[in-house]
Structures are given as structure tokens and as C-alpha cells.
Design a protein around this motif. Sequence first.
Motif, PDB file in Angstrom:
ATOM      1  N   GLY A   1       0.834 -11.736  -1.509  1.00  0.00           N
ATOM      2  CA  GLY A   1       0.481 -13.136  -0.797  1.00  0.00           C
ATOM      3  C   GLY A   1      -1.062 -13.005  -0.308  1.00  0.00           C
ATOM      4  O   GLY A   1      -1.729 -12.144  -0.390  1.00  0.00           O
ATOM      5  N   THR A   2      -1.473 -14.185   0.365  1.00  0.00           N
ATOM      6  CA  THR A   2      -2.903 -14.261   1.016  1.00  0.00           C
ATOM      7  C   THR A   2      -3.171 -13.480   2.140  1.00  0.00           C
ATOM      8  O   THR A   2      -1.972 -13.338   2.717  1.00  0.00           O
ATOM      9  CB  THR A   2      -3.253 -15.585   0.734  1.00  0.00           C
ATOM     10  N   GLY A   3      -4.068 -13.604   2.808  1.00  0.00           N
ATOM     11  CA  GLY A   3      -4.207 -12.947   4.031  1.00  0.00           C
ATOM     12  C   GLY A   3      -3.297 -13.460   4.958  1.00  0.00           C
ATOM     13  O   GLY A   3      -2.900 -12.810   6.046  1.00  0.00           O
ATOM     14  N   SER A   4      -3.021 -14.855   5.106  1.00  0.00           N
ATOM     15  CA  SER A   4      -1.813 -15.279   5.992  1.00  0.00           C
ATOM     16  C   SER A   4      -0.596 -14.653   5.824  1.00  0.00           C
ATOM     17  O   SER A   4       0.177 -14.623   6.758  1.00  0.00           O
ATOM     18  CB  SER A   4      -1.941 -16.912   5.627  1.00  0.00           C
ATOM     19  N   ALA A   5      -0.261 -14.094   4.789  1.00  0.00           N
ATOM     20  CA  ALA A   5       1.017 -13.661   4.715  1.00  0.00           C
ATOM     21  C   ALA A   5       0.912 -12.176   5.208  1.00  0.00           C
ATOM     22  O   ALA A   5       2.041 -11.952   5.892  1.00  0.00           O
ATOM     23  CB  ALA A   5       1.268 -13.249   3.207  1.00  0.00           C
TER      24      ALA A   5
ATOM     25  N   GLU B   1     -14.731 -13.195  13.265  1.00  0.00           N
ATOM     26  CA  GLU B   1     -13.994 -14.497  13.293  1.00  0.00           C
ATOM     27  C   GLU B   1     -14.939 -15.257  12.231  1.00  0.00           C
ATOM     28  O   GLU B   1     -16.095 -15.752  12.483  1.00  0.00           O
ATOM     29  CB  GLU B   1     -14.237 -14.992  14.596  1.00  0.00           C
ATOM     30  N   THR B   2     -14.252 -15.717  11.183  1.00  0.00           N
ATOM     31  CA  THR B   2     -14.894 -16.391  10.078  1.00  0.00           C
ATOM     32  C   THR B   2     -15.240 -17.792  10.470  1.00  0.00           C
ATOM     33  O   THR B   2     -16.247 -18.483   9.813  1.00  0.00           O
ATOM     34  CB  THR B   2     -14.021 -16.410   8.676  1.00  0.00           C
ATOM     35  N   SER B   3     -14.670 -18.290  11.348  1.00  0.00           N
ATOM     36  CA  SER B   3     -15.142 -19.564  11.826  1.00  0.00           C
ATOM     37  C   SER B   3     -16.335 -19.849  12.634  1.00  0.00           C
ATOM     38  O   SER B   3     -17.048 -20.845  12.731  1.00  0.00           O
ATOM     39  CB  SER B   3     -14.045 -20.348  12.721  1.00  0.00           C
TER      40      SER B   3
ATOM     41  N   ALA C   1      -5.098  -6.416  15.388  1.00  0.00           N
ATOM     42  CA  ALA C   1      -6.264  -6.964  14.882  1.00  0.00           C
ATOM     43  C   ALA C   1      -6.424  -7.593  13.638  1.00  0.00           C
ATOM     44  O   ALA C   1      -5.830  -7.478  12.665  1.00  0.00           O
ATOM     45  CB  ALA C   1      -7.196  -5.705  14.703  1.00  0.00           C
ATOM     46  N   ASP C   2      -6.986  -8.877  13.608  1.00  0.00           N
ATOM     47  CA  ASP C   2      -7.395  -9.629  12.254  1.00  0.00           C
ATOM     48  C   ASP C   2      -8.596  -8.884  11.797  1.00  0.00           C
ATOM     49  O   ASP C   2      -9.666  -9.209  12.469  1.00  0.00           O
ATOM     50  CB  ASP C   2      -7.453 -11.257  12.721  1.00  0.00           C
ATOM     51  N   THR C   3      -8.409  -8.262  10.515  1.00  0.00           N
ATOM     52  CA  THR C   3      -9.657  -7.704  10.092  1.00  0.00           C
ATOM     53  C   THR C   3      -9.888  -8.273   8.613  1.00  0.00           C
ATOM     54  O   THR C   3     -10.508  -7.625   7.720  1.00  0.00           O
ATOM     55  CB  THR C   3      -9.475  -6.248   9.902  1.00  0.00           C
TER      56      THR C   3
ATOM     57  N   GLN D   1     -10.075 -11.133  -0.566  1.00  0.00           N
ATOM     58  CA  GLN D   1     -10.988 -11.958  -1.308  1.00  0.00           C
ATOM     59  C   GLN D   1     -12.293 -12.157  -0.344  1.00  0.00           C
ATOM     60  O   GLN D   1     -13.038 -12.948  -0.932  1.00  0.00           O
ATOM     61  CB  GLN D   1     -10.443 -13.444  -1.407  1.00  0.00           C
ATOM     62  N   LYS D   2     -12.324 -11.246   0.587  1.00  0.00           N
ATOM     63  CA  LYS D   2     -13.651 -11.255   1.301  1.00  0.00           C
ATOM     64  C   LYS D   2     -14.478 -10.111   1.041  1.00  0.00           C
ATOM     65  O   LYS D   2     -15.011 -10.135   0.041  1.00  0.00           O
ATOM     66  CB  LYS D   2     -13.516 -11.458   2.827  1.00  0.00           C
ATOM     67  N   CYS D   3     -14.573  -8.948   1.888  1.00  0.00           N
ATOM     68  CA  CYS D   3     -15.414  -7.837   1.587  1.00  0.00           C
ATOM     69  C   CYS D   3     -15.010  -7.118   0.615  1.00  0.00           C
ATOM     70  O   CYS D   3     -15.858  -6.224   0.155  1.00  0.00           O
ATOM     71  CB  CYS D   3     -15.810  -7.320   2.825  1.00  0.00           C
TER      72      CYS D   3
HETATM   73  N1  PLP Z   1      -8.163 -14.827   9.076  1.00  0.00           N
HETATM   74  C1  PLP Z   1      -9.122 -14.771   9.125  1.00  0.00           C
HETATM   75  C2  PLP Z   1     -10.198 -14.455  10.050  1.00  0.00           C
HETATM   76  C3  PLP Z   1      -9.612 -15.586   7.942  1.00  0.00           C
HETATM   77  O1  PLP Z   1     -10.983 -15.823   7.822  1.00  0.00           O
HETATM   78  C4  PLP Z   1      -8.624 -15.907   6.977  1.00  0.00           C
HETATM   79  C5  PLP Z   1      -9.059 -16.823   5.793  1.00  0.00           C
HETATM   80  O2  PLP Z   1     -10.220 -17.361   5.351  1.00  0.00           O
HETATM   81  C6  PLP Z   1      -7.264 -15.605   7.086  1.00  0.00           C
HETATM   82  C7  PLP Z   1      -7.113 -14.987   8.470  1.00  0.00           C
HETATM   83  C8  PLP Z   1      -6.451 -16.287   6.181  1.00  0.00           C
HETATM   84  O3  PLP Z   1      -6.422 -15.711   5.154  1.00  0.00           O
HETATM   85  P1  PLP Z   1      -5.777 -16.830   3.870  1.00  0.00           P
HETATM   86  O4  PLP Z   1      -6.833 -17.757   3.602  1.00  0.00           O
HETATM   87  O5  PLP Z   1      -6.280 -15.636   2.594  1.00  0.00           O
HETATM   88  O6  PLP Z   1      -4.351 -16.993   3.887  1.00  0.00           O
END
Ligand code: PLP
Length: 382
Positions: free
Chosen positions: A80-84, A157-159, A183-185, A209-211
Motif C-alpha cells: 500500500g501507500t505511505g498511509s498504509a 513535514e511535507t506540508s 516517527a513519520d519519515t 515515492q519520495k526520496c
Molecule cells: N506522511 C507524510 C509526511 C507525507 O508526505 C505523506 C504523503 O505525501 C504521507 C504521510 C502519506 O503517504 P501516501 O500519500 O503515500 O499515502
Amino acid sequence: MAQQPSTEATRAPSVGELTPPDRTLMGPGPSDVNPRVLRAMSTPLVGHLDPSFIEIMDEVQELLRYTFRTDNQWTIPVSGTGSAAMEAAIGNVVEPGDTMLVPTNGYFGGRMATMAQRAGGEVVEVDAPWGEPLEPDVVADALAEHDPDIFGFVHAETSTGVLQPDVSELTAAAHDHDALVIADTVTSLGGVELRVDEWGIDVAYSGPQKCLSCPPGASPLTLSDEAMDKVLSRDEDPRSWYLDLSLLEGYWGDERSYHHTAPITNVYAIREALRLVAEEGIEQRWARHERLAGALKAGVEAMGLEMNAPDEYWLPSLNAVRVPDGIDDGAVCDALLEQYDLEIAGGLGDLAGEIFRIGCMGYSARPENVIYVVTALGDVLE
Ligand code: PLP
């Protein structure tokens, strides 16, 4: 219900061959994918229990440990994606009735809170404004006030384009209160310095899908033995069957028995992406991101633009640049996409309309990409 007469809609749709545009990805992710990873994805499938795939799984786990800088046995790519991976971390570690301390300084701390609540946890917050990191003494006060079972923070923090400094200080304070640290990495793994074991992080999750410059689909997760002990001694099963780590242990642990069909192609992809990390060397890779994002930052500053984060918290993998007065960020992003096939993004949440988010991640962290994004942005802003 009456049977529908045969209509146009029942005919097989005529859809042309897939020809996506050839974009340069300099947004908050996904980043450009190394051609070697794309090649790995076009190799034939084997079964998810094939002995050759079991070997590939071992290799991915070993490469992930290297990239996370950990010896954690429990290190896997979550399907799954990062959220998984995020939900696997939070949904297994947080038990109903647990208290989790989460930060308020960005979009993804908010997502941590939502997931902890859905897991039955009680959420308490440690305050910091969007665009600022957490201060160790504020975290220590919040730990003393709330005595949480779990403390979560976002390393990159991506935002907001803010890198959390003082991680060891935060984890030491949490451990003084017997709280586990998650930790969210997602935007730091493989791009900026991250040392899971040395810094005392109990659980870290990430995205490919990031670094790591890998398509989304298999997302890194690592847990210390202590965190895994908590997961394996829960009174109640976690609410998700799919992400239940005690069941996934059967597949990724010694048994290698069926749980779900692994996304084979995504596992091939992350294996190749992580092999590229190992070939480059993790420390050299962090240095490359800092060097190339430094050039990007110098370029935008030379145009008179301002970075959102002060230099001490600047996040090389995600450069948050203030939108100049009178400029419509959406129109700039659209123009870059249309005229240059170049993706960057605007702000989210509290910073919507205020920042551009320019990624410099993995295979996108190359001189040609940096020169391209700086010159194209300069042109569109003129
Ligand atoms: N945490 C951070 C810091 C993120 O930047 C993202 C996605 O951009 C996520 C969690 C969630 O990842 P995804 O969008 O791959 O489910």
C-alpha cells in the motif's frame, strides 16, 4: 428492477494506448523514477511464495534496515501507500484507551491524530504553529502533563518544508515517560539524515515515492522489539485485518506463509530503488540531497524569493518557498505544467496559497532538474 435494454454503454469502450505526458516531477512526491527501477518493474512475475521471491523479500528487508539505519528484525515493506504503513504503525501500536501525543505543526500530524482516534486511542496535542518544528521543552511539558503511551512526530513535514531537529532529545524525553515513539519519515527516508536506532525511534514508517524515487505501492515500516512486544501482547485485535502486524508476521517472519498476495512488481521496484541507495551509500545520498537542494534554494533566493523555513529547519527534500505578494500560486503551477511539463505544488491547509512546494528527492535531485525548475519558475513568475 426491469432489465435494462442494451445501450451504447454496454459496448466495450474503445480506449487508446497509454501515453502519459513526460513530466519532470519536482513536487511533494512522487519524484522521478530511476530507469533502473522502471526496468525492474517490467521483469516477469513469480509467485509471492516462490523460493526466489522469498529470497527477494529477505534482500528487501536487509536493504530497508540499511536505509533506516536500524537492526530491527521487524522491518518490512507494507503493501500500500505511505498511509498504509502509517496506519499499520498507529493501528497496531495504539490500543483502545491508550493516549497518543501528536503534533499540531502540519498536515500529517493531523492525519496521525485521526488514525490514532480511529484505533480507539485518546489524542492529546503538543502545540507548535505550522512552519515551526517542535521545541524539546514544549514536548517535555506535554509529556509531563499528559503522560501518553505513545508520542508521534513528523520528521520531515511535507506540508511546511520543516525538518524536525533534536530528534534524540525528543525520544529521550518520551522514553523518560515510558512512551513509545512513532516517527513519520515519509519525506526523509533516503534523502535526509535519519538514524532510527541511534536516535531512539521505536517505530518509523515511510513511503517509496519520495526520496527513494520508487512508484507508490510498497511502503517501508520498522519496529523495535519493544514496540513489537506491545503489538503482540494486545488485548484486542487491531481493527484492520489487512494491516494486522501479528498476522503479517506469518508472511514476513520465519514462517513465510500466505497472508495476502504481495504486490510483486512493487517489491521488485523497491528492491531496485534500495539497491541504488546502497550503491550510492546512505550518507553520500543525504549529502547529495543537501548539495542539490542547496543549489535550488540559492537559485530561488537569488530571484528574490523567500524560503518558508529558516535555515536551521530547512528540509532539503521539500523546499517550501513563499508565494510573492499578488501572485496566484495555482496559476503558476498550472503554467509550469502546461509550458514546461514540470510539476511543483502549492500549499496545503494553513499554508494554502502561501507557499510553493518544490521537491528535490531521489532521482529528481539532479543538477539538470534543479536548473530546470529554477529557470522555469523564474520565467513563469516574470
Ligand atoms: N506522511 C507524510 C509526511 C507525507 O508526505 C505523506 C504523503 O505525501 C504521507 C504521510 C502519506 O503517504 P501516501 O500519500 O503515500 O499515502
